[in-house]
Design a protein around this motif. Structure first.
Motif, PDB file in Angstrom:
ATOM      1  N   THR A 204      -7.130  10.423  -4.469  1.00  0.00           N
ATOM      2  CA  THR A 204      -6.729   9.245  -4.768  1.00  0.00           C
ATOM      3  C   THR A 204      -5.778   8.682  -3.859  1.00  0.00           C
ATOM      4  OG1 THR A 204      -7.087   9.105  -6.942  1.00  0.00           O
ATOM      5  CG2 THR A 204      -5.717   7.505  -6.495  1.00  0.00           C
TER       6      THR A 204
ATOM      7  N   HIS B 103      -5.775   1.337   3.804  1.00  0.00           N
ATOM      8  CA  HIS B 103      -4.881   0.714   4.492  1.00  0.00           C
ATOM      9  C   HIS B 103      -5.420   0.779   6.214  1.00  0.00           C
ATOM     10  CE1 HIS B 103      -1.448  -1.213   6.333  1.00  0.00           C
ATOM     11  NE2 HIS B 103      -0.918   0.038   6.952  1.00  0.00           N
TER      12      HIS B 103
ATOM     13  N   MET C  79       0.915  -1.037  -0.004  1.00  0.00           N
ATOM     14  CA  MET C  79       0.043   0.184   0.137  1.00  0.00           C
ATOM     15  C   MET C  79       0.830   1.398  -0.028  1.00  0.00           C
ATOM     16  SD  MET C  79      -2.920  -1.158  -0.228  1.00  0.00           S
ATOM     17  CE  MET C  79      -4.187   0.187   0.189  1.00  0.00           C
TER      18      MET C  79
ATOM     19  N   PHE D 257       1.942   1.793  -3.536  1.00  0.00           N
ATOM     20  CA  PHE D 257       0.853   2.132  -4.501  1.00  0.00           C
ATOM     21  C   PHE D 257       0.681   3.656  -4.041  1.00  0.00           C
ATOM     22  CE2 PHE D 257      -3.882   1.500  -5.560  1.00  0.00           C
ATOM     23  CZ  PHE D 257      -3.805   2.008  -6.879  1.00  0.00           C
ATOM     24  N   ALA D 258       0.666   4.043  -2.581  1.00  0.00           N
ATOM     25  CA  ALA D 258       0.637   5.604  -2.577  1.00  0.00           C
ATOM     26  C   ALA D 258       1.747   6.325  -3.137  1.00  0.00           C
ATOM     27  CB  ALA D 258       0.385   5.761  -1.082  1.00  0.00           C
TER      28      ALA D 258
ATOM     29  N   CYS E  84       1.163   6.885  -6.845  1.00  0.00           N
ATOM     30  CA  CYS E  84       0.096   7.770  -7.091  1.00  0.00           C
ATOM     31  C   CYS E  84       0.570   9.199  -6.822  1.00  0.00           C
ATOM     32  CB  CYS E  84      -1.144   7.595  -5.882  1.00  0.00           C
ATOM     33  SG  CYS E  84      -1.979   6.054  -6.350  1.00  0.00           S
TER      34      CYS E  84
ATOM     35  N   VAL F 280      -6.125   5.419  -0.913  1.00  0.00           N
ATOM     36  CA  VAL F 280      -5.286   4.416  -0.757  1.00  0.00           C
ATOM     37  C   VAL F 280      -4.908   4.413   0.672  1.00  0.00           C
ATOM     38  CG1 VAL F 280      -2.937   3.816  -1.369  1.00  0.00           C
ATOM     39  CG2 VAL F 280      -4.316   4.594  -3.155  1.00  0.00           C
TER      40      VAL F 280
END
Length: 204
Positions: A87, A95, A52, A55-56, A59, A91
């Protein structure tokens, strides 16, 4: 109870967003959601933390790149920036939802509550548990009567039931499940705690 058709989608979306924001607040306050006073919480989010975070980060990088590309179009830039920032919030909120909504074993109430973020919350009466075991799985084929709640693409605990329990999906679809597979940061301790609770011993 609201319907599950297209008319219910705005309600479901608003509820989803409110739960995300509530999860962020609970995470910041170092609190958990609806963990029974006499129950024991078992976390499961540790296995997805790195994913996560990555992913952040992606972004954020995408937001910076779009800001550069759209610098000559201020109106579009502002709209895209708001979407990109939100977004990232989503994210982080997903989490946070996993962190503040752990599994909960409550021997006093006679239930094992299996959760995954804001999307799944299954209450299993202890008397319906036929067996519980530590079992690492990294692949999960869809099967009737089975619910697999993978975290980081894996489950580590399998709960088999003597009688089915109901699982209601995000869109309100209800189905009966007899096998629940989930992940726990310490699967061995969760299994031992459930076995002690089923035997009538106190959970420390």
């Amino acid at each position: 109870m609201r319907g599950t058709g297209p008319a219910a989608f705005p309600y479901l979306l608003v509820r989803h967003e409110l739960r995300l924001w509530a999860s962020l607040w609970l995470w910041a306050a170092r609190r958990t959601h609806d963990a029974a006073a006499g129950g024991t919480a078992f976390g499961y989010a540790r296995g997805q933390g790195a994913m996560m975070a990555g992913f952040a980060f992606v972004c954020v990088v995408e937001s910076v790149m779009m800001s550069v590309l759209l610098r000559d179009w201020p109106a579009v830039h502002h709209v895209v920036l708001v979407l990109d920032v939100y977004t990232v919030v989503i994210v982080v909120g997903l989490h946070a939802a996993s962190v503040v909504r752990p599994h909960v074993l409550d021997p006093a109430a006679g239930t094992l509550r299996i959760r995954r973020g804001i999307h799944v919350d299954v209450r299993i009466p202890l008397e319906r548990i036929a067996s519980v075991r530590r079992e690492l799985r990294t692949t999960h084929e869809p099967a009737d009567g089975e619910l697999a709640l993978a975290v980081g693409s894996q489950t580590s605990v399998t709960v088999e039931l003597a009688a089915p329990v109901a699982h209601v999906s995000f869109f309100g679809r209800r189905r009966e499940v007899r096998v629940v597979r989930c992940h726990a940061d310490d699967p061995g301790e969760l299994v031992r705690a459930v076995e002690r609770a089923r035997a009538g011993d106190a959970v420390p």
